[in-house]
Scaffold this motif. Structure first.
Motif, PDB file in Angstrom:
ATOM      1  N   ARG A  97       0.958  -0.908  -0.067  1.00 15.97           N
ATOM      2  CA  ARG A  97      -0.224  -0.265  -0.107  1.00 15.97           C
ATOM      3  C   ARG A  97       0.502   0.946   0.036  1.00 15.97           C
ATOM      4  N   LEU A  98       1.818   1.125   0.568  1.00 17.26           N
ATOM      5  CA  LEU A  98       2.624   2.279   0.835  1.00 17.26           C
ATOM      6  C   LEU A  98       3.041   2.824  -0.178  1.00 17.26           C
ATOM      7  N   ASP A  99       3.878   1.670  -1.304  1.00 20.04           N
ATOM      8  CA  ASP A  99       4.505   1.914  -2.753  1.00 20.04           C
ATOM      9  C   ASP A  99       3.190   2.833  -3.386  1.00 20.04           C
ATOM     10  N   GLU A 100       1.742   2.322  -3.423  1.00 20.98           N
ATOM     11  CA  GLU A 100       1.417   2.258  -4.037  1.00 20.98           C
ATOM     12  C   GLU A 100       0.982   4.299  -3.987  1.00 20.98           C
ATOM     13  N   GLN A 101      -0.143   4.833  -2.232  1.00 13.97           N
ATOM     14  CA  GLN A 101       0.530   5.757  -2.401  1.00 13.97           C
ATOM     15  C   GLN A 101       1.298   6.031  -2.509  1.00 13.97           C
ATOM     16  N   LYS A 102       2.828   6.176  -2.515  1.00 11.91           N
ATOM     17  CA  LYS A 102       3.539   7.170  -3.896  1.00 11.91           C
ATOM     18  C   LYS A 102       3.573   6.769  -4.241  1.00 11.91           C
ATOM     19  N   ILE A 103       3.737   5.829  -5.342  1.00  7.56           N
ATOM     20  CA  ILE A 103       3.608   6.264  -6.433  1.00  7.56           C
ATOM     21  C   ILE A 103       1.732   7.417  -7.122  1.00  7.56           C
ATOM     22  N   LEU A 104       1.344   7.580  -5.934  1.00 12.18           N
ATOM     23  CA  LEU A 104      -0.055   7.717  -6.719  1.00 12.18           C
ATOM     24  C   LEU A 104       0.253  10.273  -5.855  1.00 12.18           C
ATOM     25  N   LEU A 105       0.650   9.464  -5.123  1.00  7.49           N
ATOM     26  CA  LEU A 105       1.233  11.199  -4.597  1.00  7.49           C
ATOM     27  C   LEU A 105       2.514  11.605  -5.586  1.00  7.49           C
ATOM     28  N   LYS A 106       3.635  10.995  -6.080  1.00 10.25           N
ATOM     29  CA  LYS A 106       4.229  11.275  -7.016  1.00 10.25           C
ATOM     30  C   LYS A 106       3.419  11.828  -8.113  1.00 10.25           C
ATOM     31  N   SER A 107       2.578  11.378  -9.288  1.00  8.62           N
ATOM     32  CA  SER A 107       2.029  11.579 -10.369  1.00  8.62           C
ATOM     33  C   SER A 107       0.843  13.257  -9.610  1.00  8.62           C
ATOM     34  N   ALA A 108       0.816  12.828  -8.880  1.00  7.94           N
ATOM     35  CA  ALA A 108      -0.089  13.731  -8.118  1.00  7.94           C
ATOM     36  C   ALA A 108      -0.208  14.877  -8.039  1.00  7.94           C
ATOM     37  N   LEU A 109       1.416  15.704  -7.084  1.00  6.37           N
ATOM     38  CA  LEU A 109       2.227  16.622  -7.344  1.00  6.37           C
ATOM     39  C   LEU A 109       3.524  17.276  -7.700  1.00  6.37           C
ATOM     40  N   VAL A 110       3.603  16.548  -9.014  1.00  2.29           N
ATOM     41  CA  VAL A 110       4.737  17.174  -9.644  1.00  2.29           C
ATOM     42  C   VAL A 110       4.183  17.874 -10.594  1.00  2.29           C
ATOM     43  N   ALA A 111       3.205  17.881 -10.505  1.00  2.88           N
ATOM     44  CA  ALA A 111       2.393  18.453 -11.852  1.00  2.88           C
ATOM     45  C   ALA A 111       2.507  20.766 -11.173  1.00  2.88           C
ATOM     46  N   PRO A 112       1.731  19.905  -9.392  1.00  3.45           N
ATOM     47  CA  PRO A 112       1.225  21.236  -8.572  1.00  3.45           C
ATOM     48  C   PRO A 112       2.618  21.853  -8.408  1.00  3.45           C
ATOM     49  N   PHE A 113       3.591  21.291  -8.217  1.00  5.28           N
ATOM     50  CA  PHE A 113       5.290  21.161  -7.635  1.00  5.28           C
ATOM     51  C   PHE A 113       4.871  22.679  -9.051  1.00  5.28           C
ATOM     52  N   VAL A 114       5.626  21.692 -10.146  1.00  9.00           N
ATOM     53  CA  VAL A 114       6.197  23.034 -11.410  1.00  9.00           C
ATOM     54  C   VAL A 114       5.431  23.865 -11.383  1.00  9.00           C
ATOM     55  N   GLN A 115       4.244  23.752 -11.181  1.00  8.38           N
ATOM     56  CA  GLN A 115       3.184  25.359 -10.962  1.00  8.38           C
ATOM     57  C   GLN A 115       3.315  26.224  -9.481  1.00  8.38           C
ATOM     58  N   MET A 116       3.492  25.474  -8.958  1.00  3.11           N
ATOM     59  CA  MET A 116       3.136  26.607  -7.597  1.00  3.11           C
ATOM     60  C   MET A 116       2.119  27.070  -7.172  1.00  3.11           C
ATOM     61  N   ASP A 117       1.700  25.549  -7.700  1.00  2.40           N
ATOM     62  CA  ASP A 117      -0.285  25.622  -7.052  1.00  2.40           C
ATOM     63  C   ASP A 117       0.009  24.612  -5.797  1.00  2.40           C
ATOM     64  N   TYR A 118       0.122  25.945  -4.759  1.00  2.00           N
ATOM     65  CA  TYR A 118      -0.259  25.355  -2.894  1.00  2.00           C
ATOM     66  C   TYR A 118      -1.121  25.087  -2.587  1.00  2.00           C
ATOM     67  N   ALA A 119      -1.716  25.491  -3.696  1.00  2.00           N
ATOM     68  CA  ALA A 119      -3.926  25.177  -2.811  1.00  2.00           C
ATOM     69  C   ALA A 119      -4.131  23.981  -3.639  1.00  2.00           C
ATOM     70  N   THR A 120      -3.979  23.121  -4.784  1.00  2.00           N
ATOM     71  CA  THR A 120      -4.110  22.638  -4.861  1.00  2.00           C
ATOM     72  C   THR A 120      -2.886  21.465  -4.673  1.00  2.00           C
ATOM     73  N   ILE A 121      -2.474  21.564  -4.222  1.00  3.43           N
ATOM     74  CA  ILE A 121      -1.305  20.681  -3.001  1.00  3.43           C
ATOM     75  C   ILE A 121      -2.247  20.360  -1.966  1.00  3.43           C
ATOM     76  N   ASN A 122      -2.279  21.585  -1.489  1.00  2.91           N
ATOM     77  CA  ASN A 122      -2.852  21.396   0.143  1.00  2.91           C
ATOM     78  C   ASN A 122      -4.325  20.176  -0.263  1.00  2.91           C
ATOM     79  N   ALA A 123      -5.553  20.894  -1.456  1.00  2.00           N
ATOM     80  CA  ALA A 123      -5.814  19.865  -1.463  1.00  2.00           C
ATOM     81  C   ALA A 123      -5.330  18.817  -2.011  1.00  2.00           C
ATOM     82  N   ILE A 124      -4.345  18.184  -2.020  1.00  2.00           N
ATOM     83  CA  ILE A 124      -4.632  16.803  -2.347  1.00  2.00           C
ATOM     84  C   ILE A 124      -3.635  16.378  -0.667  1.00  2.00           C
ATOM     85  N   LEU A 125      -3.925  16.652  -0.308  1.00  5.46           N
ATOM     86  CA  LEU A 125      -2.804  15.885   1.226  1.00  5.46           C
ATOM     87  C   LEU A 125      -3.977  15.946   2.175  1.00  5.46           C
ATOM     88  N   ILE A 126      -5.342  16.758   1.821  1.00  6.48           N
ATOM     89  CA  ILE A 126      -6.449  16.751   2.674  1.00  6.48           C
ATOM     90  C   ILE A 126      -6.981  15.917   1.699  1.00  6.48           C
TER      91      ILE A 126
END
Length: 498
Positions: free
Chosen positions: A43-72
């Motif tokens: 499950r941890l490996d699956e979670q790592k893959i999902l988090l990596k794929s979901a956070l790359v784009a917001p990181f590049v765009q500096m979209d902190y609101a989206t990052i915070n939404a993903i974390l919630i």
């Protein structure tokens, strides 16, 4: 307090079963940990893959609101305890469930390590990168409460099941043991009655094949015991009568043994007198000649002054020799000391030779002694061993004279091996006839004329060696070489344990 056999069986069985159940619980807990660890890592490996794929784009765009939404959204997963996102400079971008971004937890390797179980949380972090360029990290905390709860539930269920199984097993074992020991109690009661003299007791153990066979065997044994007791009572009466007869015979044998010892002593005294005669003959002849010469010188008036003194000194010398000789024989005859001591065998042999040496010389018998370098000490009565040597040497002397051997020799040799000392005494008189060689140690057996021997010397010798020295005497016909000539002679082996 003694525990019955049935309770011993029940307790032993329950202990064994308890150990097996304990091992089973431990194995199940280990298996649970292995399975949950595997599932958690997947499950941890699956979670790592999902988090990596979901956070790359917001990181590049500096979209902190989206990052915070993903974390919630990710925090809604029951096993997720907290989420923290930091950039390359470890600046906190977003966090859910973690307040102090300046004190982030270190990464742990095992979800079920001791630390993870103590704080009920597994800490890890996931690097976020794009085309091998690091963008930041996601700190992730997974709760380990589910494992602790599952472990407690499994142990509780296992203990309840084990207790129920132990209780049911105890009830079953007690019932079986009571059924089995019931027959043992019957056997014990019946055996106790037989032990107290009631030999008519019999048992009835039921209709099963095993108990019926046991019943028949026990009843047959009881029947045989009853019969044997009757036979023993009859034999006891016969044995009492036999014992009385045996006691009477033992008393007779004891008297005969005393008589044999007395006869042996008298025979030795006779030999002593004969040896004294041999030892005295030459000194007495010398004294007679010197006194006759002195008398003749006086009659012819040729007596000189110093001749009387010289003759007197010579006579005194021979007289002292005679006195010393008689003292030696008297000491031997009077020595009735039965005290055991640790003595040298050669001293005993020298005492025997001192007594019979003159007799051997008068019969022109050469005595050849081959000594041993080892110390030859044994425990016993020294005078008894001297008697044995005298008896064997006299036997060899008599047979040498009887067979008229021209070159007479008696050879004595000592050996020591391991825990034994062997003394061999051999003559060259032709040996013992094969048809009587096994009889020469029997009482009253002799090859001499009745006026010359009693036949108890060798018998008493073997009796002394057997009973007083725990040894043995053997005789064999063997070859002996003397003056470059080979003869056959009787060879006596006196074997003494050390």
């Amino acid at each position: 307090m003694k525990i019955s056999l049935s309770w011993k069986w029940v307790i032993a069985s329950l202990i064994i079963e308890g150990l097996m159940l304990t091992l089973m619980v431990i194995k199940n807990v280990n298996q649970l940990e292995t399975n949950l660890s595997t599932q958690t890592n997947i499950r941890l490996d699956e979670q790592k893959i999902l988090l990596k794929s979901a956070l790359v784009a917001p990181f590049v765009q500096m979209d902190y609101a989206t990052i915070n939404a993903i974390l919630i959204e990710t925090k809604n997963i029951p096993t997720v305890d907290y989420l923290v996102v930091v950039d390359n400079q470890n600046n906190c971008i977003a966090n859910v469930g973690w307040n102090d971004c300046s004190n982030l937890p270190t990464k742990e390797l095992d979800p079920f390590s001791k630390k993870s179980l103590e704080d009920e949380r597994f800490d890890t972090n996931i690097p976020i990168s794009l085309f091998s360029q690091s963008l930041g990290k996601v700190y992730l905390g997974l709760s380990t409460k589910f494992y602790i709860q599952a472990k407690k539930e499994m142990i509780t269920r296992s203990i309840i099941i084990a207790l129920m199984e132990l209780i049911l097993s105890a009830i079953l074992l007690i019932a079986i043991s009571k059924w089995i020991t019931k027959n043992l109690v019957k056997l014990t009661q019946c055996a106790d009655a037989i032990a107290h003299g009631d030999y008519s007791q019999r048992i009835n153990l039921g209709d099963s094949k095993e108990t019926f066979e046991l019943q028949e065997s026990f009843n047959l044994m009881a029947k045989n015991i009853e019969k044997n007791i009757i036979d023993l009572k009859y034999l006891n009466k016969k044995e009492k009568k036999l014992f009385e007869n045996l006691k009477s015979q033992v008393d007779k044998n004891h008297e005969q043994d005393i008589l044999l010892k007395h006869q042996s002593r008298m025979a030795i005294i006779g030999e002593m007198l004969n040896n004294i005669a041999h030892q005295w003959r030459q000194p007495l002849s010398a004294i007679t000649i010197q006194m006759s010469s002195l008398k003749l010188s006086k009659e012819l008036e040729l007596l000189e002054e110093d001749e009387i003194e010289t003759t007197a000194d010579s006579v005194m010398k021979y007289a002292n020799y005679l006195s010393s000789t008689i003292d030696d024989f008297r000491d031997y005859i009077r020595d009735n000391n039965d005290k055991r001591e640790h003595f040298n065998i050669e001293i005993s042999l020298n005492k025997a030779i001192d007594i019979i040496s003159a007799s051997l010389k008068n019969h022109f018998i050469t005595l050849n002694i081959i000594h041993c370098d080892d110390k030859l000490f044994v425990d016993g009565v020294i005078n008894e061993l001297t008697q044995v040597f005298i008896n064997i040497l006299n036997n060899s002397k008599d047979i040498l004279n009887e067979n008229d051997i021209k070159e007479k020799v008696i050879e004595i040799e000592f050996f020591k091996e391991d825990r034994e000392i062997t003394i061999t005494i051999q003559d060259n008189a032709g040996g013992v006839k094969e048809d009587i060689i096994d009889k020469i140690f029997d009482p009253y057996f002799t090859t001499k004329y009745k006026s010359q021997g009693t036949g108890i010397g060798l018998y008493m010798s073997t009796k002394i060696i057997h009973e007083h020295f725990s040894g043995e005497i053997l005789v064999k016909n063997e070859n002996i070489t003397y003056n470059n000539k080979t003869y056959t002679g009787a060879k006596f082996y006196v074997i003494l344990p050390i």
